[in-house]
Structure formats: C-alpha cells, structure tokens
Design an enzyme around this catalytic site. Structure first.
Site, PDB file in Angstrom:
ATOM      1  N   CYS A 211     -17.789 -14.095 -23.912  1.00 30.00           N
ATOM      2  CA  CYS A 211     -19.112 -13.489 -23.753  1.00 30.00           C
ATOM      3  C   CYS A 211     -19.026 -12.362 -22.733  1.00 30.00           C
ATOM      4  O   CYS A 211     -18.020 -12.182 -22.065  1.00 30.00           O
ATOM      5  CB  CYS A 211     -20.095 -14.535 -23.245  1.00 30.00           C
ATOM      6  SG  CYS A 211     -20.123 -16.017 -24.247  1.00 30.00           S
TER       7      CYS A 211
ATOM      8  N   ARG B  85     -17.543  -7.896 -26.499  1.00 30.86           N
ATOM      9  CA  ARG B  85     -17.099  -9.239 -26.083  1.00 30.86           C
ATOM     10  C   ARG B  85     -17.908 -10.348 -26.747  1.00 30.86           C
ATOM     11  O   ARG B  85     -17.574 -11.528 -26.668  1.00 30.86           O
ATOM     12  CB  ARG B  85     -17.187  -9.398 -24.568  1.00 30.86           C
ATOM     13  CG  ARG B  85     -16.253  -8.527 -23.758  1.00 30.86           C
ATOM     14  CD  ARG B  85     -16.414  -8.782 -22.275  1.00 30.86           C
ATOM     15  NE  ARG B  85     -16.118 -10.166 -21.966  1.00 30.86           N
ATOM     16  CZ  ARG B  85     -14.892 -10.621 -21.704  1.00 30.86           C
ATOM     17  NH1 ARG B  85     -13.866  -9.792 -21.772  1.00 30.86           N
ATOM     18  NH2 ARG B  85     -14.669 -11.888 -21.432  1.00 30.86           N
TER      19      ARG B  85
ATOM     20  N   TRP C 150     -21.079 -14.884 -27.248  1.00 35.29           N
ATOM     21  CA  TRP C 150     -20.210 -15.180 -28.386  1.00 35.29           C
ATOM     22  C   TRP C 150     -20.239 -16.695 -28.468  1.00 35.29           C
ATOM     23  O   TRP C 150     -19.572 -17.372 -27.681  1.00 35.29           O
ATOM     24  CB  TRP C 150     -18.798 -14.654 -28.165  1.00 35.29           C
ATOM     25  CG  TRP C 150     -17.893 -14.955 -29.312  1.00 35.29           C
ATOM     26  CD1 TRP C 150     -17.056 -16.025 -29.447  1.00 35.29           C
ATOM     27  CD2 TRP C 150     -17.737 -14.200 -30.508  1.00 35.29           C
ATOM     28  NE1 TRP C 150     -16.396 -15.977 -30.641  1.00 35.29           N
ATOM     29  CE2 TRP C 150     -16.789 -14.862 -31.317  1.00 35.29           C
ATOM     30  CE3 TRP C 150     -18.282 -13.033 -30.985  1.00 35.29           C
ATOM     31  CZ2 TRP C 150     -16.399 -14.389 -32.567  1.00 35.29           C
ATOM     32  CZ3 TRP C 150     -17.887 -12.550 -32.225  1.00 35.29           C
ATOM     33  CH2 TRP C 150     -16.963 -13.223 -33.006  1.00 35.29           C
TER      34      TRP C 150
ATOM     35  N   ASN D 143     -19.660 -17.636 -19.163  1.00 37.24           N
ATOM     36  CA  ASN D 143     -18.688 -17.351 -20.213  1.00 37.24           C
ATOM     37  C   ASN D 143     -17.632 -18.438 -20.111  1.00 37.24           C
ATOM     38  O   ASN D 143     -17.081 -18.668 -19.041  1.00 37.24           O
ATOM     39  CB  ASN D 143     -18.063 -15.964 -19.995  1.00 37.24           C
ATOM     40  CG  ASN D 143     -16.940 -15.681 -20.997  1.00 37.24           C
ATOM     41  OD1 ASN D 143     -16.899 -16.306 -22.063  1.00 37.24           O
ATOM     42  ND2 ASN D 143     -16.036 -14.781 -20.657  1.00 37.24           N
ATOM     43  N   GLY D 144     -17.366 -19.147 -21.208  1.00 40.44           N
ATOM     44  CA  GLY D 144     -16.339 -20.201 -21.175  1.00 40.44           C
ATOM     45  C   GLY D 144     -16.836 -21.439 -21.889  1.00 40.44           C
ATOM     46  O   GLY D 144     -17.774 -21.402 -22.676  1.00 40.44           O
TER      47      GLY D 144
ATOM     48  N   GLU E 137       3.040 -13.385 -43.839  1.00 38.67           N
ATOM     49  CA  GLU E 137       2.096 -12.825 -42.861  1.00 38.67           C
ATOM     50  C   GLU E 137       2.697 -11.602 -42.187  1.00 38.67           C
ATOM     51  O   GLU E 137       2.019 -10.589 -42.000  1.00 38.67           O
ATOM     52  CB  GLU E 137       1.713 -13.897 -41.837  1.00 38.67           C
ATOM     53  CG  GLU E 137       0.845 -13.421 -40.694  1.00 38.67           C
ATOM     54  CD  GLU E 137      -0.457 -12.755 -41.120  1.00 38.67           C
ATOM     55  OE1 GLU E 137      -0.846 -12.880 -42.300  1.00 38.67           O
ATOM     56  OE2 GLU E 137      -1.060 -12.065 -40.288  1.00 38.67           O
TER      57      GLU E 137
ATOM     58  N   LYS F 264       1.074  -7.743 -42.210  1.00 39.78           N
ATOM     59  CA  LYS F 264       0.811  -6.993 -40.976  1.00 39.78           C
ATOM     60  C   LYS F 264       1.418  -5.601 -41.054  1.00 39.78           C
ATOM     61  O   LYS F 264       0.779  -4.602 -40.763  1.00 39.78           O
ATOM     62  CB  LYS F 264       1.377  -7.753 -39.765  1.00 39.78           C
ATOM     63  CG  LYS F 264       0.617  -8.986 -39.383  1.00 39.78           C
ATOM     64  CD  LYS F 264      -0.657  -8.693 -38.616  1.00 39.78           C
ATOM     65  CE  LYS F 264      -1.946  -8.765 -39.343  1.00 39.78           C
ATOM     66  NZ  LYS F 264      -2.290  -9.776 -40.270  1.00 39.78           N
TER      67      LYS F 264
ATOM     68  N   GLU G 198      -0.350  -3.339 -43.806  1.00 39.94           N
ATOM     69  CA  GLU G 198      -1.757  -2.919 -43.664  1.00 39.94           C
ATOM     70  C   GLU G 198      -1.976  -1.945 -42.516  1.00 39.94           C
ATOM     71  O   GLU G 198      -2.956  -1.220 -42.527  1.00 39.94           O
ATOM     72  CB  GLU G 198      -2.689  -4.116 -43.526  1.00 39.94           C
ATOM     73  CG  GLU G 198      -2.575  -4.907 -42.246  1.00 39.94           C
ATOM     74  CD  GLU G 198      -3.645  -5.995 -42.159  1.00 39.94           C
ATOM     75  OE1 GLU G 198      -4.798  -5.767 -42.581  1.00 39.94           O
ATOM     76  OE2 GLU G 198      -3.321  -7.074 -41.684  1.00 39.94           O
TER      77      GLU G 198
ATOM     78  N   HIS H 203      17.003 -14.065 -58.002  1.00 41.49           N
ATOM     79  CA  HIS H 203      16.292 -14.083 -59.297  1.00 41.49           C
ATOM     80  C   HIS H 203      15.605 -12.750 -59.573  1.00 41.49           C
ATOM     81  O   HIS H 203      14.648 -12.677 -60.322  1.00 41.49           O
ATOM     82  CB  HIS H 203      15.277 -15.229 -59.305  1.00 41.49           C
ATOM     83  CG  HIS H 203      15.918 -16.570 -59.134  1.00 41.49           C
ATOM     84  ND1 HIS H 203      16.652 -17.183 -60.131  1.00 41.49           N
ATOM     85  CD2 HIS H 203      16.007 -17.381 -58.054  1.00 41.49           C
ATOM     86  CE1 HIS H 203      17.129 -18.333 -59.688  1.00 41.49           C
ATOM     87  NE2 HIS H 203      16.752 -18.488 -58.425  1.00 41.49           N
TER      88      HIS H 203
ATOM     89  N   LYS I 141     -12.790  -4.792 -41.578  1.00 39.12           N
ATOM     90  CA  LYS I 141     -12.492  -6.021 -40.841  1.00 39.12           C
ATOM     91  C   LYS I 141     -12.999  -7.239 -41.614  1.00 39.12           C
ATOM     92  O   LYS I 141     -12.380  -8.286 -41.605  1.00 39.12           O
ATOM     93  CB  LYS I 141     -13.152  -5.983 -39.462  1.00 39.12           C
ATOM     94  CG  LYS I 141     -12.876  -7.219 -38.607  1.00 39.12           C
ATOM     95  CD  LYS I 141     -11.386  -7.443 -38.406  1.00 39.12           C
ATOM     96  CE  LYS I 141     -11.073  -8.751 -37.696  1.00 39.12           C
ATOM     97  NZ  LYS I 141      -9.623  -9.057 -37.686  1.00 39.12           N
TER      98      LYS I 141
HETATM   99  C1  AGP Z   1      -5.632  -9.540 -42.118  1.00 34.51           C
HETATM  100  O1  AGP Z   1      -4.911  -8.822 -41.149  1.00 34.51           O
HETATM  101  C2  AGP Z   1      -6.516  -8.671 -42.963  1.00 34.51           C
HETATM  102  N1  AGP Z   1      -7.407  -7.920 -42.147  1.00 34.51           N
HETATM  103  C3  AGP Z   1      -7.202  -9.412 -44.095  1.00 34.51           C
HETATM  104  O2  AGP Z   1      -6.195  -9.900 -44.959  1.00 34.51           O
HETATM  105  C4  AGP Z   1      -8.085 -10.611 -43.684  1.00 34.51           C
HETATM  106  O3  AGP Z   1      -7.263 -11.652 -43.214  1.00 34.51           O
HETATM  107  C5  AGP Z   1      -8.836 -11.106 -44.923  1.00 34.51           C
HETATM  108  O4  AGP Z   1      -9.703 -10.077 -45.345  1.00 34.51           O
HETATM  109  C6  AGP Z   1      -9.643 -12.389 -44.666  1.00 34.51           C
HETATM  110  O5  AGP Z   1     -10.618 -12.136 -43.693  1.00 34.51           O
HETATM  111  P1  AGP Z   1     -11.403 -13.413 -43.086  1.00 34.51           P
HETATM  112  O6  AGP Z   1     -10.384 -14.248 -42.367  1.00 34.51           O
HETATM  113  O7  AGP Z   1     -12.434 -12.833 -42.184  1.00 34.51           O
HETATM  114  O8  AGP Z   1     -11.994 -14.174 -44.246  1.00 34.51           O
END
Ligand code: AGP
Length: 622
Positions: free
Chosen positions: A2, A27, A74, A100-101, A495, A499, A502, A518, A617
C-alpha cells in the site's frame, strides 16, 4: 503493498496527502483515504476505487488542518470497500492509523478486543491497531504505541495520529518501507520516496524495529524500547521517475528483485508449528511445521476425495500451472490436467462433483480464464482461484480464493506473480498431501524447512547478475534461441522462453530435451544459443545426453545448474549456478536467471521492457 503518507507542519496537510498519494498510487489502488486534524476534530474521508474516487468525494473541499495521514490500499485482508479503506480509528475516533503490511495475529487480537467491548467496523487486519492503542493509552502516546507493537505479529509500516497529541505523528517500521522527509518547519512521512521528492531530498530511511516521533521541527528515532537512535540522514539523488521504480531502471527489474519479499509475504500465515508431541519431543516442537489454509472453507474431506484436478490459465500463469500439476501429482498423488483457458472451455471438459478446477491469474481479469471458470461452474465443478488482486473478477466468481501477496505487478512481463504462484501451488499440494497422508511428517517438515530458505536463496541468486548481463550482450542479437529441459526444468524452460520472447522480440522456443531428436534438432546449427536447464537430479543423465546432442551440432550452450554440480561444465560453454535445494523447489530459483536474461537481452536490443509492443498487462478480451 500500500501507499502511506503523513504531514506535520504549518501548511495544508490535505494538499500534501492527496499529492503524495497520487505519486504512490502504483503501490496500490483499490481504495484511498485521508485523515486531517483541524484543531478540534479529526476529519476522515475515504473511498473505494482509485484516488480519483476520493477526490470526487471531497468535491474540491480541502480539509483544514496542518497534521494528517493518508493511504492508498492494495487489499490483503478484507475486500476493497469504503469501510475497509484506511485510515482506521478506535471506538471514539481519538486515534487514527494507516498501515501497510499484514498483521498475522489479528484474528486473536480482534476476538480479545471484542470481548473487551470494542466495536469493529471493517474486515481488515489493520483495524485492531487503533483499538489496541485505545486499550494501552494512559496519557503517553509513544509509550502506548510501543505497547501496541509488542502485541502485533507480522509485517507493518504504521503511522499513528492522536487527537490528544496533535503536535506529533508516530511511525513504526517492520518488513515494509517507511521514510521520513525532513523539511523546514515541516516534516513528511511516506512509504516511498516519490511522495516526498518534490518537497525534500533529506530523509531518514527507517529500519526494522525503529520508531519515529515526528513533530514539525523535530524527528526523534528510537528502538522498540524507546532508546534513542542517532540516525544518519540519507540524501536522495534519484529523479522522480526513478524514485517510483525504487531506483531501478524499470518496473520489471524492481519486481524481479521484489521476489524474496513477495514470497515471504505469500507464505506468511500458511505455515503453522505443530503443537509439541505427547512426549514433548523438543525436536518436533521446535522445527515441526505443517501447512494450513484457514482461507479454504471447504470440508477437508472434499479435498481428500477429489478424483480429478484441472488447472486452467494463460501465459505465465499457465506455466505456473504446469509446475503445480507436478507438485500435486508428486505429493498428493492426484490426477491433474493443465489446460490453456482459451482451449479448456471449448473442449467439453469431463467434470463432476469430485472435480476441482484451479484457475491461476495474476490480474484476475483475464477474459479467457474468467470464461473458463464460468464454464467449469456451469458443469458443476468446485472452483478455486489463485490470484494477486483481491476483489478481482476471478476472485469474486470463484468458490474459494487463495491470494498471492506479490503487491502490484506493473511490468507486462510477469515475474514475482509467477514465483508466488509456484509457492501457493506448492503449499496447496503439500496441504492436500497432509490430508491424504501421501507424504510423511518427516518429509513435510523437510520440505517446509527448505521452502523457508527460498527467499534468501533468491536474494543470493540476484546478488550476481554480471554473467547474465554478459550473456545478454553476447547473444542478445540472435534471432533464434532454444530452451531445453526435462521434468520441472522443461516447465521452467517454457516460462524462460516466454519472458525472452515477449520483451526482447527474439524468437525463443522451449522444448522437452528428450523431444529434440523428433524434429527440432534440424534447427540446431552452429552458433545457435541453447539454454539448457539441468537441475532435476532424477533425469540428470538423460539431460546431459540431450545437451551432448546439441553440442555435437555446434550450438552455444548456456546451462542452468544447481550449485555443486561439477559435471555439466564439462559439456557446455557457460554455466549459471543457482543454490542447491530439493528438485521440487529449485524451479523457484532457476527461473530467476531466465527472467534476468530476458531483461538484459531486451535492454541490449533497446526494447521497451515494461511495455512491450502489441501486449497488455491484463488481456481482458478473448
Ligand atoms: C506474462 O509475462 C504475460 N504478460 C502473459 O502471458 C500473462 O501471464 C497472461 O496474460 C496471463 O495474465 P494473468 O496472470 O493476469 O491472467
């Protein structure tokens, strides 16, 4: 995470509070509030929603008074609402607090205070603090605050204001940031530097256990027992934008570095000490522990008798689900299927009353994941959401919710949300294993003991990023990069590839190491970078033989290995070591160099790290 602000001086407290909260809104932004002492009474206004809602409520009115505190929330305990917004007061409005906490023992404190006749208005953990202050106050404000701090357990940055002592604000810090800005005839309090940087660059950065008694012309720092501390002034050199990122160049790097704290906060409250055994075996009493999930309101018999689990998510959350599958199958011996949310709802999934569907989503607003949950509920499954945002659509739709406590994740590339999702999946799997007695008490204690070491081990991994920066500079201009691994290493490789893809726009793909021959091996030619994860001891020799396959085609191989592995370096070009731990937990460590490799590759290529092209996001459309 927060945002907290405080002001004491001769100017309008409200103006600083609103301005400071605006700079701290990153925050936390699910509710906001301020409290200002006008010379007679304490004026309080608070509102659910972003700061704009609070400003709307104030309708241009500027509360009179030159001492006040403010908060942007938050939520961690208690859904976002007007009544759960801070500040919170005692029964008579004599004391006002922002926090906050997480106060871990708030339920026990609240029950005791209610028995003593205190009336509570909110669902928050914070509200116990002003009522405790009311209990302990005998005329000495600072002494009463010290008594309160002795009673509460958990993490906090707190600011206390009292109608009876309106020439001072008192702050206390434990595990959450709090700073005091030193002005001329006025002083400022904030969670973070951005809130005060336009007022002063002279600050006291409070350490854990420190208390600050802030008056308009003085700041006294003491320890929890009231002993004075002679504290050095910290002069801030950052500019305002850098300050919002905590001095980091990008939110992504800040959030990668927040992972130790995010994991500690997410684990908090779920690991309980087993009561001493009948013969009071000191060993068990000291290091015994078990996982508890007080938030899960299901009858344990339901969790014991589930015969199928689906884990459904998108993107990084989907990758966390793959690791979660491994955990639940390995520990709780339950059949688990993992599905992309965008696929799950269109394949007529087989669901009945003994099916548990788990939906993972950082934002809790991903359209595909929400739609998949609705389909799952329509088919009669029990639904559990794992999300980072209290009050999010997914949280409201699910039968039960477990929250990651990672704080707001601003960068599009998810990092701290991923590792805290793994933590929750691990603890859930161990909890189910306890119920189904598929893991011994000794093994449970061993795993929990190792789990508690993860935050420090991530900090250790983060302490030496230079080799990764070098690799990013050397290989950052390749157009194709491959990630390979087996078992959990494969799940983490997926993963790592996402990273890199993207944020650096490099074409990166992850493959099960055993799958290369394969088809993919046709793409491995001289100089192609291959990131090889080799931490899973149970399949280590097989992974080594796959690495030899790509080396035989003159690939450049960067390995990720557990500390103490002296074998891998014989076969590859570079090795990045992470601290050794149980192969179930090591994904929490191996993902960190992959996050950093993606970050520094994107920097090398001049990409927009926090806001990569074409991406959002939270994907709130199908
Ligand atoms: C992850 O780095 C990406 N930004 C994207 O794959 C993200 O994980 C995906 O859109 C799912 O988002 P969410 O966890 O908010 O559901």
């Amino acid at each position: 995470m927060c945002g907290i602000v405080g002001y004491i001086g001769d100017k309008s407290a409200a103006n600083f509070l609103i301005d400071g909260l605006t700079k701290l809104e990153y925050r936390g932004y699910d509710s906001a509030g301020i409290a200002v002492f006008d010379g007679n009474e304490i004026f309080i206004e608070k509102s659910v929603g972003r700061l704009a809602s609070l400003k709307e409520k104030l309708k241009g009115y500027t509360p009179k008074g030159s001492i006040g505190i403010g908060h942007t929330r938050w939520a961690t305990h208690g859904r976002p609402s007007d009544i759960n917004a801070h500040p919170h007061t005692d029964c008579h409005g004599d004391f006002v607090v922002v926090h906050n906490g997480i106060i871990e023992n708030y339920m026990a404190l609240k029950e005791d205070l209610i028995e003593r006749g205190h009336k509570f208005l909110s669902e928050t953990d914070t509200e116990v603090v002003p009522h405790l202050l009311e209990e302990f106050y005998k005329g000495d404000f600072a002494s009463a605050v010290r008594e309160v701090l002795k009673k509460i357990e958990g993490s906090y940055s707190l600011v206390f204001m009292s109608k009876n002592h309106h020439d001072e604000l008192i702050c206390a810090k434990q595990d959450n940031p709090l700073i005091v800005g030193i002005g001329e005839g006025e002083n400022f309090i904030a969670s973070d530097i951005p809130a005060i940087i336009n007022k002063t660059r002279s600050t006291y950065i409070l350490n854990d256990g420190e208390i600050a008694i802030v008056k308009k012309n003085s700041v006294e720092i003491t320890d929890k027992n009231g002993n004075k501390i002679d504290k050095k002034i910290f002069n801030v050199s950052w500019n305002a934008e850098a300050a919002e990122k905590g001095g980091y160049e990008h939110f992504m790097l800040k959030e990668i570095n927040e992972q130790p704290k995010a994991i500690r906060d997410t684990m908090r409250g779920f690991i309980k000490q087993i009561r001493p055994s009948k013969n009071n075996d000191e060993r068990i009493a000291k290091d015994g522990s078990s996982i508890i999930f007080p938030e899960l309101k299901w009858n344990p018999d339901f969790l014991k008798n589930i015969d199928k689990v689906y884990i459904v998510a998108c993107g990084t959350a989907y990758h966390a689900g793959l690791v979660g599958k491994f955990y639940i199958e390995k520990l709780a011996r339950m059949l688990v299927e993992v599905d992309l949310a965008s696929e799950f709802r269109y394949r007529d999934p087989i669901i009945d009353e003994k099916t548990l569907t788990i939906f993972i989503s950082q934002s809790g607003e991903t359209s595909d994941t929400i739609a998949a949950m609705k389909e799952s509920k329509r088919l009669g499954a029990k639904t559990l959401a794992i999300t980072n945002v209290i009050g999010s659509s997914l949280a409201r739709e699910a039968d039960q919710v477990l929250y990651t406590i990672a704080g707001p994740e601003i960068a599009v590339a998810s990092t701290k949300a991923y590792t805290t999702q793994l933590i929750l999946m691990f603890m859930l799997a161990l909890y189910m294993a306890q119920l189904r007695k598929t893991v011994s008490e000794d093994r449970t204690r061993e795993l929990i003991s190792l789990l508690k070491k993860i935050p420090a081990q991530i900090s250790e991994t983060l302490s030496d990023v230079d080799p990764i920066k070098t690799f990013a500079r050397s290989y950052g201009f390749n157009e194709h990069v491959f990630y390979i691994g087996r078992s959990l290493d494969y799940d983490v490789a997926l993963e790592g590839a996402l990273k890199l893809k993207e944020i650096s726009y490099i074409h990166a793909e992850a493959y099960a190491a055993g799958e290369l021959k394969h088809g993919t091996l046709a793409l491995i030619v001289e100089g192609v970078p291959v990131i090889a994860l080799a931490t899973q001891k149970s399949v280590y020799d097989k992974t080594i033989s796959n690495i030899k396959e790509v080396k035989a085609r003159d690939a450049v191989v960067i390995g990720i290995a557990a500390a103490g592995d002296t074998e891998l370096e014989k076969y590859i070009d570079h090795v990045i070591y992470v601290p050794d731990t149980d192969e179930l937990l090591i994904p929490l460590l191996t993902v960190v160099p992959l996050q950093l490799l993606a970050y520094y590759s994107a920097i090398t290529r001049g990409c927009d790290v926090d806001k990569p092209r074409n991406l959002a996001k939270s994907v709130t459309v199908e």
